[in-house]
Design a protein around this motif. Sequence first.
Motif, PDB file in Angstrom:
ATOM      1  N   VAL A 290     -30.425  -8.824  -3.008  1.00 28.21           N
ATOM      2  CA  VAL A 290     -31.166  -8.047  -4.003  1.00 28.21           C
ATOM      3  C   VAL A 290     -30.797  -8.450  -5.420  1.00 28.21           C
ATOM      4  O   VAL A 290     -31.676  -8.715  -6.250  1.00 28.21           O
ATOM      5  N   ALA A 291     -29.481  -8.528  -5.709  1.00 30.85           N
ATOM      6  CA  ALA A 291     -29.075  -8.854  -7.078  1.00 30.85           C
ATOM      7  C   ALA A 291     -29.605 -10.225  -7.517  1.00 30.85           C
ATOM      8  O   ALA A 291     -30.163 -10.343  -8.617  1.00 30.85           O
ATOM      9  N   PRO A 304     -33.249 -10.281 -20.128  1.00 27.65           N
ATOM     10  CA  PRO A 304     -31.849 -10.510 -19.753  1.00 27.65           C
ATOM     11  C   PRO A 304     -31.389  -9.468 -18.737  1.00 27.65           C
ATOM     12  O   PRO A 304     -31.544  -8.267 -18.952  1.00 27.65           O
ATOM     13  N   VAL A 305     -30.878  -9.921 -17.604  1.00 30.14           N
ATOM     14  CA  VAL A 305     -30.392  -9.012 -16.566  1.00 30.14           C
ATOM     15  C   VAL A 305     -28.923  -9.318 -16.322  1.00 30.14           C
ATOM     16  O   VAL A 305     -28.548 -10.457 -16.104  1.00 30.14           O
ATOM     17  N   ALA A 306     -28.101  -8.264 -16.365  1.00 29.70           N
ATOM     18  CA  ALA A 306     -26.673  -8.449 -16.114  1.00 29.70           C
ATOM     19  C   ALA A 306     -26.463  -8.830 -14.651  1.00 29.70           C
ATOM     20  O   ALA A 306     -27.250  -8.471 -13.797  1.00 29.70           O
ATOM     21  N   PRO A 307     -25.380  -9.586 -14.370  1.00 30.94           N
ATOM     22  CA  PRO A 307     -25.155  -9.997 -12.974  1.00 30.94           C
ATOM     23  C   PRO A 307     -24.954  -8.808 -12.036  1.00 30.94           C
ATOM     24  O   PRO A 307     -25.422  -8.836 -10.901  1.00 30.94           O
ATOM     25  N   ASN A 308     -24.257  -7.776 -12.511  1.00 34.54           N
ATOM     26  CA  ASN A 308     -24.051  -6.613 -11.647  1.00 34.54           C
ATOM     27  C   ASN A 308     -24.971  -5.484 -12.092  1.00 34.54           C
ATOM     28  O   ASN A 308     -24.544  -4.360 -12.335  1.00 34.54           O
ATOM     29  N   THR A 309     -26.254  -5.776 -12.169  1.00 32.27           N
ATOM     30  CA  THR A 309     -27.165  -4.804 -12.750  1.00 32.27           C
ATOM     31  C   THR A 309     -27.195  -3.493 -11.958  1.00 32.27           C
ATOM     32  O   THR A 309     -27.127  -3.493 -10.724  1.00 32.27           O
ATOM     33  N   ALA A 310     -27.301  -2.409 -12.706  1.00 35.33           N
ATOM     34  CA  ALA A 310     -27.391  -1.086 -12.070  1.00 35.33           C
ATOM     35  C   ALA A 310     -28.622  -1.002 -11.179  1.00 35.33           C
ATOM     36  O   ALA A 310     -28.648  -0.246 -10.210  1.00 35.33           O
ATOM     37  N   LEU A 311     -29.637  -1.787 -11.531  1.00 35.97           N
ATOM     38  CA  LEU A 311     -30.875  -1.761 -10.759  1.00 35.97           C
ATOM     39  C   LEU A 311     -30.639  -2.212  -9.320  1.00 35.97           C
ATOM     40  O   LEU A 311     -31.175  -1.624  -8.375  1.00 35.97           O
TER      41      LEU A 311
END
Lengths: 458, 429, 265
Positions: A290-291, A304-311
């Motif tokens: 998923v990530a 920009p999406v963080a590697p450990n995104t909350a999503l």
Amino acid sequence: MTGIAFALLLTAALTGYMMNRRAALALRDGGQRLHSVGMFHGLYAVLAVVVPSVVVILLWLMLQAPVINAMVMSGLPAGTLDGLDSGARQLAQAEIQSIAGGRIFGSPESWKLDAAERLNSLRGLSGWLMVAVVALVVAAGLWLTRRSVAPQFRARQAVERIVLGLMIFCSVIAVFVTVGIVLSLVFESIRFFQMVPITEFLFGTRWEPQIPIRADQIAADGAFGWLPVLLGTLVITFVAIVISVPVGLMSAIYLNEFASPRFRAVAKPMLEILAGIPTVVYGFFAILTVAPAIRAWGAALGIPVAPNTALAAGGVMAIMLIPFISSFADDALSAVPRSLRDGSMALGATRSETMLKVLFPAAVPGIVGGVLLAISRAIGETMIVVMAAGLIAKMTINPLDSVTTVTVQIVTLLIGDTEFDSPKTLAAFALGLMLFILTLLINIVALRVVRKYRELYD
Amino acid sequence: MSDQSADIAQRHDWGSARFQSNLARRRRNEKILAAFGLGAIAMAFLVLAILLWTLISGGAQAFRQTHVAIEVPVSAEWVDPADPAKGNYRNVIRDAMQTTFPDADPSELRALSGILSNAAQFVVRDKVVADPSLIGQTVSIDVPTSDPYDQLNKGNVDTQSAENTRRLSDADIAAFQQLKDQDRISLPINWALFTNADSRFPELAGLKGAIVGSAYALLICFLISFPLGIGAAIYLEEFAPKNKLSDIIEVNINNLAAVPSVVFGLLALAVFLGWFGMPRSAPLVGGLTLGIMTLPTIIIATRAALKAVPPSIREAALGVGASKQQVVFGHVLPLAMPGILTGTIIGLAQALGETAPLLLIGMNAFVTAAPATPFDASTALPTQIFIWADSPERGFVSRTSAAILVLLGFLVVMNAVAIWLRNRFERRW
Amino acid sequence: MYDTTRREGAVTQDDIKIQARKVQVFYGDKQALKDVDVDILDKTVTAFIGPSGCGKSTFLRCINRMNDTIPIARVEGEILLDNENVYDRRVDPVQLRAKVGMVFQKPNPFPKSIYDNVAYGPRIHGLARNRAELDGIVEGALRGAALWNEVKDRLTEPGTGLSGGQQQRLCIARAVATSPEVLLMDEPCSALDPIATAQVEDLIEELRTQFSVVIVTHSMQQAARVSQKTAFFHLGNLVEYGDTDDIFTKPKDSRTEAYISGRIG
């Protein structure tokens, strides 16, 4: 030793049963009328032997380690531990224990070797002592119960009283567990609040617990304000709920009103599979599939999406919650009396009108209870976030950013070796207390709502 | 009663355009709702399918392991017949590679030895220790290759990519191809996955320690939660007076069932490890923790099963003069047993998949031997999955999936037993 | 109390509201209704009587196709409402049910306000163009159900808060709000006390002036009190159908005779 003690206990119980039963039967054959049948005289002996000696064994096993440790530590040559802080004392104790277990690293001081030897001899002594005490208890039980065999002895009542007592004990255990949880959390939290002011913990907006490791480092550098951690938890919970509630409700509506019985019979267990998958599996799914997918989409869209995104964490948590919400909503919809559904259909409502205007509104209290329980689950869920969420606490509500949660912090603070006197360790207990209170409040409200709802249509 | 207005007597022209278009709109809305519902279910199933596909496609590879068969000359130069256990088997292996690749110069031999798993030297050592007469002779071994070559053999390495982006150089790949051409490479079933405990090397890592650890923990969990749960449930359902105390116990149990699992881990850490000084990482402590977690589940399931036994059974038994306890233990409990067992198995299945509390009591330790007793340090299946999921080696990714498949296999079996029990013994009263 | 002025033999084709032809109903493999043929008249109260499980409610539920909502139920034959087969593929059951209202055994007001309960049908069918029209329909329906005077000051209160008899009249109001042509009543008084029952029976007498009323009842006295026509069902068969007077005074079939004299049931 424990094995011998249990063997002793079982033999004695068996002997007691045979002995008393035979004695009772002998009385009967001698022409006397027994109040209770022989079996109960036997059972009385069994209970009189087993209950006290099991209590003795369990207490002994629970208490022997701390007592022996205390004896070993206090028996050390005077002055050895002077000037050592509690951390160093614990270290010395751990080393003595590993020496006693045969794992010797390097060449320890001789007092440690002596202490280890003493530890081993004390352990051996304790084992024999336990067997002796159990033997004594068993013998006393056998003697007393054998004497009790008499025609007028109400063995059945005696047995039933003991059994009832045991059952009450079992029920109280559940209360003990709760009390244990509360006490251990509160106790360790109080120690934490002696090091970090409670106001700083509750209202601080910085969470940097990783700093104080050595004494010469400035402990004040660690910051223990839990608000960013709470905010991260809420962000992930929000993502999970926003995804899972509509999907779960829609599947429940379909299963309840539109699906053919055959489809329902297949689809419901399939959804239950999702609920039965361990959360560590979901965590792996989040990091593996998923990530990266979310990151790829973000890159394709130029976001920009963080590697450990909350999503990712929230989204995977949503998958876990879908069957939970769906089955709760399905139950709530099924609990609405059929007569309401018939009434609506008979007025010429379509199935969707019946569902949306009659059944769903009638089921809302039950559904709300389910959603609250789902929120509480999301807040307390650990493995998915430990694997897929971040470690750094940030005051952000952007679900594409990396956030941390209460449970992540508890696990990361306590993973590896733990000492019970650093604020870092104790902070985990303070977070645990907050988590417990938060979920408990939600659960109480939810369970009350659900209970009220059930009473409504019973 | 003569207060009718004309409204309800008026007949509507249901065939009119207004009603017909209204009807069409309503039917359309109905279809839309059904489509949304079906879409939601389809989405859930799709995710389930993706999840299972990811695990199976990733994990299937780990059930096979690339092996290489070579002849190892055991030279007396490296192994002293007096003490074969202390020999320099690293050099023995290097000799073997020299024999297999006669053209290789010493600097290349080091890399070539890397084709074999680290276990190769120990395999040779064990053979020689068992039979010292092998010294001076040639031993045939069939050992796992190291992880990069295993990946290469399974087709996970893109040999066309730039050389510096992969772990194997072109020379490594050529050497491996040479072994393959000599028919030394095989891909047998990876039994080591079940017979080995954890290891730093993916090709040697197995689940034995985790499976044994989980089994111990589950056994203790059962021993704790089953008797306590049944005792508590019988008391609360059959004997407890309806007063404030039993109300409190009831509410308490329901709430306990919803307490986050990580909180139980904190309890275990503070009480079992902190106050009672129990050993870290031990399945005993894990089992105790899981046991108190499973307790509410079993109590709730048992009470439901007891409730399902109709009062007529109780009345009939009481009517022939049995005491309340004789009724419960002699008649009600046996009838409720299938339901109780079903609930217990489902509770145990949940406990088997539980991870967070085990992390807090240290059951994520790196332990290379299966625990002999419940007091030894060990991992459990879910914590092993967690450890492997954190490991960077390529080989651990597929092993994690494989471990998950093993765990899911256990869960499927347990749930299947529960369902079988329910269908086999369930009675409708 | 029932109408004796309606003369026998004067039935014309125009008076027939519903014609059932060879109606059979199956629940799975079980046949619940066998070859029922019956003509139900307009502006008449028709009572269905018979022992439990005889198929009378099943037949009632065929008329507004409520059996469609039970997945295993299957209906054969035809039921003509104003000479149009309600089981014709072109007939939408949703609209049919607006024309054929139904009242159930147990009062089942929705957990909504009294007003919303009555307005439910008109709203979903789009009968009112504006709020004033809807108010008029609600008032008319409540008046029609003889409930207006009791509830006109508390229309926003929940319908579930009314007494049992009021709830049942609210359900009748809810059913008549869509201006149906036929009103089906499935043992409407079985959950009510005698006073509420009398009120509902009076109401049925009123309603007959505008609708064709079909009532399923367990009580032969009630059938005799409220109906002009009676059909006796037994074991899925329509045994006898005729004027209520005749059924109760000179039944033609021995089973009918046995039932009304209390020997079967």
